[in-house]
Design a protein around this motif. Structure first.
Motif, PDB file in Angstrom:
ATOM      1  N   ILE A   1       0.869  -1.176   0.000  1.00 18.77           N
ATOM      2  CA  ILE A   1       0.000   0.000   0.000  1.00 18.77           C
ATOM      3  C   ILE A   1       0.905   1.226   0.000  1.00 18.77           C
ATOM      4  CG2 ILE A   1      -1.744   1.283   1.316  1.00 18.77           C
ATOM      5  CD1 ILE A   1      -2.828  -1.384   0.271  1.00 18.77           C
ATOM      6  N   ASP A   2       0.651   2.154  -0.911  1.00 20.45           N
ATOM      7  CA  ASP A   2       1.505   3.329  -1.048  1.00 20.45           C
ATOM      8  C   ASP A   2       1.119   4.485  -0.141  1.00 20.45           C
ATOM      9  OD1 ASP A   2       3.104   2.141  -3.029  1.00 20.45           O
ATOM     10  OD2 ASP A   2       1.679   2.713  -4.588  1.00 20.45           O
ATOM     11  N   TYR A   3      -0.185   4.682   0.086  1.00 19.27           N
ATOM     12  CA  TYR A   3      -0.659   5.843   0.828  1.00 19.27           C
ATOM     13  C   TYR A   3      -1.834   5.470   1.723  1.00 19.27           C
ATOM     14  CZ  TYR A   3       1.964   8.260  -2.808  1.00 19.27           C
ATOM     15  OH  TYR A   3       2.953   8.672  -3.657  1.00 19.27           O
ATOM     16  N   GLY A   4      -2.158   6.386   2.629  1.00 17.99           N
ATOM     17  CA  GLY A   4      -3.318   6.221   3.478  1.00 17.99           C
ATOM     18  C   GLY A   4      -4.280   7.383   3.311  1.00 17.99           C
ATOM     19  N   TYR A   5      -5.567   7.118   3.575  1.00 19.80           N
ATOM     20  CA  TYR A   5      -6.586   8.165   3.518  1.00 19.80           C
ATOM     21  C   TYR A   5      -7.633   7.843   4.569  1.00 19.80           C
ATOM     22  CZ  TYR A   5      -9.563  11.754   1.447  1.00 19.80           C
ATOM     23  OH  TYR A   5     -10.306  12.886   1.228  1.00 19.80           O
ATOM     24  N   GLY A   6      -7.855   8.765   5.494  1.00 23.58           N
ATOM     25  CA  GLY A   6      -8.839   8.578   6.548  1.00 23.58           C
ATOM     26  C   GLY A   6     -10.040   9.463   6.324  1.00 23.58           C
ATOM     27  N   CYS A   7     -11.234   8.848   6.248  1.00 24.25           N
ATOM     28  CA  CYS A   7     -12.423   9.643   5.939  1.00 24.25           C
ATOM     29  C   CYS A   7     -13.689   8.820   6.170  1.00 24.25           C
ATOM     30  CB  CYS A   7     -12.358  10.073   4.474  1.00 24.25           C
ATOM     31  SG  CYS A   7     -13.554  11.307   4.006  1.00 24.25           S
TER      32      CYS A   7
ATOM     33  N   ASP B   1     -16.059  12.536  -0.351  1.00 26.27           N
ATOM     34  CA  ASP B   1     -14.693  13.050  -0.316  1.00 26.27           C
ATOM     35  C   ASP B   1     -13.708  12.027  -0.872  1.00 26.27           C
ATOM     36  OD1 ASP B   1     -15.466  15.477   0.691  1.00 26.27           O
ATOM     37  OD2 ASP B   1     -14.591  15.171   2.689  1.00 26.27           O
ATOM     38  N   VAL B   2     -13.916  10.779  -0.545  1.00 28.46           N
ATOM     39  CA  VAL B   2     -13.044   9.726  -1.073  1.00 28.46           C
ATOM     40  C   VAL B   2     -13.130   9.732  -2.599  1.00 28.46           C
ATOM     41  CG1 VAL B   2     -12.573   7.241  -1.125  1.00 28.46           C
ATOM     42  CG2 VAL B   2     -13.282   8.322   1.019  1.00 28.46           C
ATOM     43  N   LEU B   3     -14.339   9.797  -3.118  1.00 25.16           N
ATOM     44  CA  LEU B   3     -14.521   9.814  -4.579  1.00 25.16           C
ATOM     45  C   LEU B   3     -13.884  11.046  -5.214  1.00 25.16           C
ATOM     46  CD1 LEU B   3     -18.207   8.588  -4.794  1.00 25.16           C
ATOM     47  CD2 LEU B   3     -16.203   7.394  -5.707  1.00 25.16           C
ATOM     48  N   ALA B   4     -13.929  12.170  -4.518  1.00 19.11           N
ATOM     49  CA  ALA B   4     -13.418  13.417  -5.086  1.00 19.11           C
ATOM     50  C   ALA B   4     -11.899  13.543  -5.019  1.00 19.11           C
ATOM     51  CB  ALA B   4     -14.057  14.606  -4.375  1.00 19.11           C
ATOM     52  N   PHE B   5     -11.285  12.967  -3.979  1.00 17.53           N
ATOM     53  CA  PHE B   5      -9.880  13.280  -3.730  1.00 17.53           C
ATOM     54  C   PHE B   5      -8.905  12.109  -3.861  1.00 17.53           C
ATOM     55  CE2 PHE B   5     -12.274  16.463  -1.211  1.00 17.53           C
ATOM     56  CZ  PHE B   5     -11.903  17.576  -1.948  1.00 17.53           C
ATOM     57  N   VAL B   6      -9.360  10.902  -3.816  1.00 16.37           N
ATOM     58  CA  VAL B   6      -8.442   9.759  -3.846  1.00 16.37           C
ATOM     59  C   VAL B   6      -8.123   9.386  -5.281  1.00 16.37           C
ATOM     60  CG1 VAL B   6      -8.218   7.305  -3.328  1.00 16.37           C
ATOM     61  CG2 VAL B   6      -9.101   8.864  -1.595  1.00 16.37           C
ATOM     62  N   ARG B   7      -6.826   9.272  -5.566  1.00 13.97           N
ATOM     63  CA  ARG B   7      -6.396   8.909  -6.920  1.00 13.97           C
ATOM     64  C   ARG B   7      -5.323   7.829  -6.922  1.00 13.97           C
ATOM     65  NH1 ARG B   7      -5.218  14.899  -8.733  1.00 13.97           N
ATOM     66  NH2 ARG B   7      -3.142  14.089  -8.425  1.00 13.97           N
ATOM     67  N   ASN B   8      -4.906   7.363  -5.779  1.00 13.28           N
ATOM     68  CA  ASN B   8      -3.755   6.468  -5.724  1.00 13.28           C
ATOM     69  C   ASN B   8      -4.053   5.208  -4.927  1.00 13.28           C
ATOM     70  OD1 ASN B   8      -1.458   8.098  -6.992  1.00 13.28           O
ATOM     71  ND2 ASN B   8      -2.442   9.553  -5.626  1.00 13.28           N
ATOM     72  N   ASP B   9      -3.082   4.317  -4.906  1.00 14.34           N
ATOM     73  CA  ASP B   9      -3.176   3.052  -4.184  1.00 14.34           C
ATOM     74  C   ASP B   9      -3.126   3.334  -2.685  1.00 14.34           C
ATOM     75  OD1 ASP B   9      -3.259   0.349  -3.657  1.00 14.34           O
ATOM     76  OD2 ASP B   9      -1.081   0.155  -3.753  1.00 14.34           O
ATOM     77  N   ILE B  10      -4.281   3.275  -2.039  1.00 11.88           N
ATOM     78  CA  ILE B  10      -4.365   3.642  -0.625  1.00 11.88           C
ATOM     79  C   ILE B  10      -4.978   2.531   0.198  1.00 11.88           C
ATOM     80  CG2 ILE B  10      -4.693   6.089  -1.179  1.00 11.88           C
ATOM     81  CD1 ILE B  10      -7.707   5.455  -0.107  1.00 11.88           C
ATOM     82  N   ILE B  11      -4.826   2.679   1.508  1.00 15.09           N
ATOM     83  CA  ILE B  11      -5.686   1.991   2.450  1.00 15.09           C
ATOM     84  C   ILE B  11      -6.647   3.061   2.943  1.00 15.09           C
ATOM     85  CG2 ILE B  11      -4.047   2.321   4.366  1.00 15.09           C
ATOM     86  CD1 ILE B  11      -5.316  -0.327   5.534  1.00 15.09           C
ATOM     87  N   LEU B  12      -7.920   2.747   2.910  1.00 13.84           N
ATOM     88  CA  LEU B  12      -8.947   3.656   3.396  1.00 13.84           C
ATOM     89  C   LEU B  12      -9.229   3.324   4.847  1.00 13.84           C
ATOM     90  CD1 LEU B  12     -11.170   5.794   3.002  1.00 13.84           C
ATOM     91  CD2 LEU B  12     -12.652   3.942   2.172  1.00 13.84           C
TER      92      LEU B  12
END
Length: 122
Positions: free
Chosen positions: A25-31, A36-47
């Motif tokens: 996993i390259d990045y993380g995103y907490g939400c 917001d996830v649909l609008a801002f996430v563009r990469n290989d993340i763990i949500l």
């Protein structure tokens, strides 16, 4: 960062995808807001999210998100677990809050997804 490392850092239980712990996993995103996830996430993340709802799985599928960590000890229903299994999405659950879980991953080297946006503009 490998999913197995994320599991260890978050002291998380694996609900699906035990055979995919070597996934990177390259990045993380907490939400909790899937818009917001649909609008801002563009990469290989763990949500990381406290929202335990089918929309989380659908959002992950649309964005090719391979791993979701539910926070605050939340556990998805058996229906949600089946959905994730069918889509090959790893599900974890941790007792940490969203803030703490994100902080632990960041402290251990997982960058936020917005770092990738900054790199894209270079």
């Amino acid at each position: 960062m490998l999913v197995s490392e994320i599991r260890e850092i978050l002291d998380a239980d694996i609900l699906t995808g035990e055979d995919m712990l070597d996934l990177n996993i390259d990045y993380g995103y907490g939400c909790d807001l899937m818009s917001d996830v649909l609008a801002f996430v563009r990469n290989d993340i763990i949500l990381l999210s406290g929202l335990v709802h089918p929309q989380v799985i659908r959002t992950a599928e649309m964005l090719d998100i391979n791993a979701i960590a539910f926070v605050r000890g939340k556990r998805p229903s058996s229906e949600l677990i089946r959905m994730a299994e069918m889509k090959n999405i790893i599900l974890l659950t941790t007792k940490h809050t969203l803030f703490t879980a994100c902080g632990l991953l960041y402290k251990n080297g997982l960058e936020g997804e917005e770092i990738a946006h900054d790199e894209d503009s270079l």
